[in-house]
Design a protein around this motif. Structure first.
Motif, mmCIF file in Angstrom:
data_model
loop_
_atom_site.group_PDB
_atom_site.id
_atom_site.type_symbol
_atom_site.label_atom_id
_atom_site.label_comp_id
_atom_site.label_asym_id
_atom_site.label_seq_id
_atom_site.Cartn_x
_atom_site.Cartn_y
_atom_site.Cartn_z
ATOM 1 N N PRO B 134 -12.359 -24.457 36.415
ATOM 2 C CA PRO B 134 -13.658 -23.774 36.430
ATOM 3 C C PRO B 134 -14.174 -23.482 34.908
ATOM 4 C CG PRO B 134 -12.253 -22.408 37.658
ATOM 5 C CD PRO B 134 -11.514 -23.643 37.673
ATOM 6 N N ARG B 135 -13.041 -23.340 34.285
ATOM 7 C CA ARG B 135 -13.456 -23.054 32.996
ATOM 8 C C ARG B 135 -14.147 -24.158 32.224
ATOM 9 N NH1 ARG B 135 -8.632 -21.898 28.694
ATOM 10 N NH2 ARG B 135 -7.928 -23.986 29.379
ATOM 11 N N THR B 136 -13.853 -25.198 32.572
ATOM 12 C CA THR B 136 -14.464 -26.672 32.107
ATOM 13 C C THR B 136 -15.866 -26.762 32.123
ATOM 14 O OG1 THR B 136 -12.025 -27.604 32.188
ATOM 15 C CG2 THR B 136 -13.988 -29.094 31.667
ATOM 16 N N VAL B 137 -16.251 -26.333 33.347
ATOM 17 C CA VAL B 137 -17.602 -26.205 33.802
ATOM 18 C C VAL B 137 -18.539 -25.115 32.894
ATOM 19 C CG1 VAL B 137 -19.221 -25.794 35.499
ATOM 20 C CG2 VAL B 137 -17.151 -26.859 36.353
ATOM 21 N N ARG B 138 -17.840 -23.964 32.597
ATOM 22 C CA ARG B 138 -18.442 -23.106 31.886
ATOM 23 C C ARG B 138 -18.586 -23.449 30.231
ATOM 24 N NH1 ARG B 138 -18.084 -17.948 33.249
ATOM 25 N NH2 ARG B 138 -19.321 -17.713 31.531
ATOM 26 N N MET B 139 -17.445 -24.261 29.821
ATOM 27 C CA MET B 139 -17.656 -24.881 28.515
ATOM 28 C C MET B 139 -18.599 -25.946 28.452
ATOM 29 S SD MET B 139 -13.655 -24.850 27.205
ATOM 30 C CE MET B 139 -13.159 -26.196 28.493
ATOM 31 N N ASP B 242 -5.324 -23.569 25.106
ATOM 32 C CA ASP B 242 -4.436 -24.002 26.112
ATOM 33 C C ASP B 242 -5.199 -24.827 27.133
ATOM 34 O OD1 ASP B 242 -6.380 -22.025 27.076
ATOM 35 O OD2 ASP B 242 -5.213 -21.021 28.316
ATOM 36 N N PHE B 243 -5.857 -25.724 26.528
ATOM 37 C CA PHE B 243 -6.745 -26.753 27.306
ATOM 38 C C PHE B 243 -6.048 -27.433 28.598
ATOM 39 C CE2 PHE B 243 -6.765 -31.241 26.235
ATOM 40 C CZ PHE B 243 -5.899 -31.326 25.108
ATOM 41 N N VAL B 244 -4.874 -27.743 27.922
ATOM 42 C CA VAL B 244 -4.087 -28.653 29.047
ATOM 43 C C VAL B 244 -3.644 -27.734 30.198
ATOM 44 C CG1 VAL B 244 -1.715 -30.365 29.230
ATOM 45 C CG2 VAL B 244 -3.282 -30.456 27.137
ATOM 46 N N VAL B 245 -2.722 -27.017 30.083
ATOM 47 C CA VAL B 245 -2.434 -26.018 31.135
ATOM 48 C C VAL B 245 -2.612 -24.519 30.820
ATOM 49 C CG1 VAL B 245 -0.347 -25.243 32.627
ATOM 50 C CG2 VAL B 245 -0.423 -27.573 31.539
ATOM 51 N N GLU B 249 -2.594 -18.780 35.452
ATOM 52 C CA GLU B 249 -3.367 -19.327 36.646
ATOM 53 C C GLU B 249 -4.613 -18.761 37.014
ATOM 54 O OE1 GLU B 249 -0.616 -20.322 39.828
ATOM 55 O OE2 GLU B 249 -0.048 -22.082 38.840
ATOM 56 N N SER B 250 -4.711 -17.545 37.041
ATOM 57 C CA SER B 250 -5.687 -16.766 37.749
ATOM 58 C C SER B 250 -7.083 -16.650 36.811
ATOM 59 C CB SER B 250 -5.439 -15.164 38.137
ATOM 60 O OG SER B 250 -4.668 -14.720 37.167
ATOM 61 N N VAL B 251 -6.794 -16.655 35.530
ATOM 62 C CA VAL B 251 -7.890 -16.800 34.436
ATOM 63 C C VAL B 251 -7.722 -17.369 33.365
ATOM 64 C CG1 VAL B 251 -6.948 -14.319 33.666
ATOM 65 C CG2 VAL B 251 -9.346 -14.890 33.239
ATOM 66 N N ALA B 252 -8.690 -17.898 32.954
ATOM 67 C CA ALA B 252 -8.594 -18.713 31.577
ATOM 68 C C ALA B 252 -9.655 -18.293 30.682
ATOM 69 C CB ALA B 252 -8.341 -20.363 31.967
ATOM 70 N N VAL B 270 -12.653 -16.891 32.468
ATOM 71 C CA VAL B 270 -13.147 -17.564 33.588
ATOM 72 C C VAL B 270 -12.137 -17.434 34.679
ATOM 73 C CG1 VAL B 270 -14.006 -19.584 34.757
ATOM 74 C CG2 VAL B 270 -14.419 -18.987 32.267
ATOM 75 N N MET B 271 -12.423 -16.642 35.793
ATOM 76 C CA MET B 271 -11.723 -16.570 36.668
ATOM 77 C C MET B 271 -11.354 -17.820 37.490
ATOM 78 S SD MET B 271 -11.080 -13.259 36.347
ATOM 79 C CE MET B 271 -10.004 -13.256 37.596
ATOM 80 N N ALA B 272 -10.042 -18.045 38.040
ATOM 81 C CA ALA B 272 -9.900 -19.216 38.934
ATOM 82 C C ALA B 272 -9.296 -18.833 40.234
ATOM 83 C CB ALA B 272 -8.936 -20.169 38.215
ATOM 84 N N GLU B 273 -9.725 -19.196 41.409
ATOM 85 C CA GLU B 273 -9.116 -18.799 42.631
ATOM 86 C C GLU B 273 -7.904 -19.575 42.844
ATOM 87 O OE1 GLU B 273 -11.805 -18.812 46.066
ATOM 88 O OE2 GLU B 273 -13.472 -18.220 44.823
ATOM 89 N N LEU B 274 -8.035 -20.734 42.457
ATOM 90 C CA LEU B 274 -6.798 -21.466 42.660
ATOM 91 C C LEU B 274 -6.364 -22.234 41.312
ATOM 92 C CD1 LEU B 274 -7.931 -23.777 45.731
ATOM 93 C CD2 LEU B 274 -6.195 -22.276 45.763
#
Lengths: 332, 332
Positions: B134-139, B242-245, B249-252, B270-274
């Motif tokens: 989801p971070r990618t969408v926000r960027m 840390d664009f690759v990984v 896991e829960s926030v980027a 950006v929070m990530a549920e999965l």
């Protein structure tokens, strides 16, 4: 014996001179003593707006500053094309020289400037402020730590401004990272942007060292203000976002990661008692004090040497652009 | 009607398959159904160590997975040189394809792979996980904001790994930043490093667009793990480390500065549920479900197109290295 207080004369009323005037006031071993401008009105206004003491001399010419026997050192923020003339004259008048960047139009001019300073026994230093910030010392400690950083592989830099202006900063910071080992080759990247007068508005270059190290930098008047430095080592990385002028005066951070620490870069904050330009002025004034004092030290050769290396690389990048992006040897 | 649960078969027991197995378990619309390896012992061990249900099929060959009519889709982490053979066969068996990067040895091989998927009506997606975070969408929202970012001038990227391996990531992220507009030219930088077998251990390249945009990337097996992306716009900048990984896991996080905000980059978390790989599997399984379901959707063309653009640029960079650092047109 108390430390000598160096009396500064300033040539011209450029905006950057306001920052350095404040630095001269803040540094414990230096004082604002004279200001000269081709316009006496401008000089008077500058002196009153920038904390010059009432006893300060205000002159309507640059010559008058150089002819004042009580001026120990000059700070020169004049346009680069005027540096050769005025610095040679200042050196001949035995004034120590703190010179704004870029130091000269090319290395031939710079060599004439440095020769004049050398033969007259005066200290030369270019006004690259960030080198004097305590953060820079801390970053060097990290870079020198073979266990944490390993071997430098790639400095990579983006900064405000175009080649002749703050491309100077990019090249200086890359050389700093490489411990001032000169690259063997400069190869400009394609598609620099020029204005109608042919002035470079943005450009980029790659630099190559004998040991396989490479660096790239990108400098532009056309992007948002950017002062990033990224250093990649075999074992660790180092980042900063404000290498030219720290975002804050009292504390400056860099970010580092290493295979021996967390993967995310960790922040290293370095406190600063004085703004970096005041530290610079203090270091310069300290050298001047040693030269002028009873112990009769020689001028410190390190500073003109670093300036010259920066100019050599800048010249090679410019030649690479002029010659259609051919690789250019960095001549010693 | 509940969403179709896609039954995955995995070809081979590569390390990365452990991560994707977990992702298949975590994604709500997919399930681990079969594993095939040339060694049945390896396949059995892999299944028991990676949460395959007791009902899962364990096969001693890749063919057996493709011949199982209940396998809807395959995840293929085989070496790149085997992709052409096995993906064409998978497509002929009507299996949807989630393929590890790099997708192919060159664009000619990739075109054969994509043609096989297309003519058999199966979904193709390469396993570039970060695109699904989801971070990618926000960027993208920030990059698309002309008031905050302006026009992109320079993406600049450093990542772990050499050209054919995670140079793939560098090129993919630069293309993402450029909204998948292909550069017109690739020009590799000098001094790539090779091992004794001629494999690229480190290399760098510049990329040039018609509108004056330039990008550089540096990818190396010889430096500390680095996953930096720096984007310079006319009005703002964007950074991530840390664009690759993502480090967590829960926030980027990403970092942005703009002339309309503080000069120091500000953090955007950006929070990530999965985990991003589970989001990727979920998106892939959703597409497969639509194709296999009652509404009979066509495969989504976007994913193979992005893979092909990445491969085109990678091929041009490789050719530039092979031809002694000549500029190479990126062919459409």
């Amino acid at each position: 014996m108390s430390e000598k207080v160096v009396r500064f004369g300033i040539l011209g009323c450029a905006n950057i001179a306001r920052k350095i005037s404040r630095a001269i006031t803040l540094a414990p071993n230096s004082t604002l003593y004279a200001i000269g401008s081709r316009s006496i009105e401008k000089a008077l206004a500058f002196a009153s707006e920038n904390g010059f003491p009432p006893s300060a001399k205000v002159y309507g010419s640059y010559e008058a500053v150089l002819d004042d026997p009580d001026v120990d050192a000059v700070y020169v923020p004049l346009p680069t094309s005027l540096h050769l003339r005025w610095i040679v004259l200042a050196a001949e008048k035995k004034k120590h020289v703190l010179l704004e960047k870029p130091a000269a139009l090319n290395v031939a001019e710079l060599d004439a400037i440095l020769e004049a300073c050398d033969s007259n026994g005066v200290q030369f230093m270019d006004a690259t402020m960030w080198m004097h910030h305590p953060r820079t010392v801390r970053m060097r400690e990290l870079l020198s730590d073979k266990q944490r950083f390993g071997q430098l592989k790639s400095p990579d830099l983006d900064a405000l401004g175009a080649l002749g202006d703050v491309g100077w900063y990019c090249i200086g910071a890359i050389l700093w990272a490489a411990d001032y080992e000169l690259p063997k080759t400069a190869l400009a990247l394609r598609q620099p942007e020029f204005n109608e007068a042919g002035v470079i508005l943005s450009c980029a270059s790659s630099l190559y060292w004998e040991d396989g190290k490479i660096a790239t930098f990108y400098c532009s008047f056309l992007t948002n203000l950017t002062m990033d430095l990224t250093l990649l080592g075999t074992l660790g990385n180092l980042y900063l976002h404000d290498f030219v002028v720290p975002f804050q005066e009292s504390v400056a951070s860099f970010y580092a990661s290493s295979q021996f620490s967390l993967p995310a870069p960790s922040e290293h904050a370095v406190m600063a008692e004085l703004p970096q330009e005041a530290v610079m002025v203090g270091e310069f004034a300290g050298l001047v004090g040693s030269i002028e004092g009873d112990d009769g030290s020689e001028p410190e050769k390190k500073w003109p040497l670093l300036t010259r290396k920066t100019q050599l690389v800048l010249d090679a990048v410019q030649r690479s652009i002029e010659r259609g992006f051919e690789p250019i040897d960095v001549v010693r």
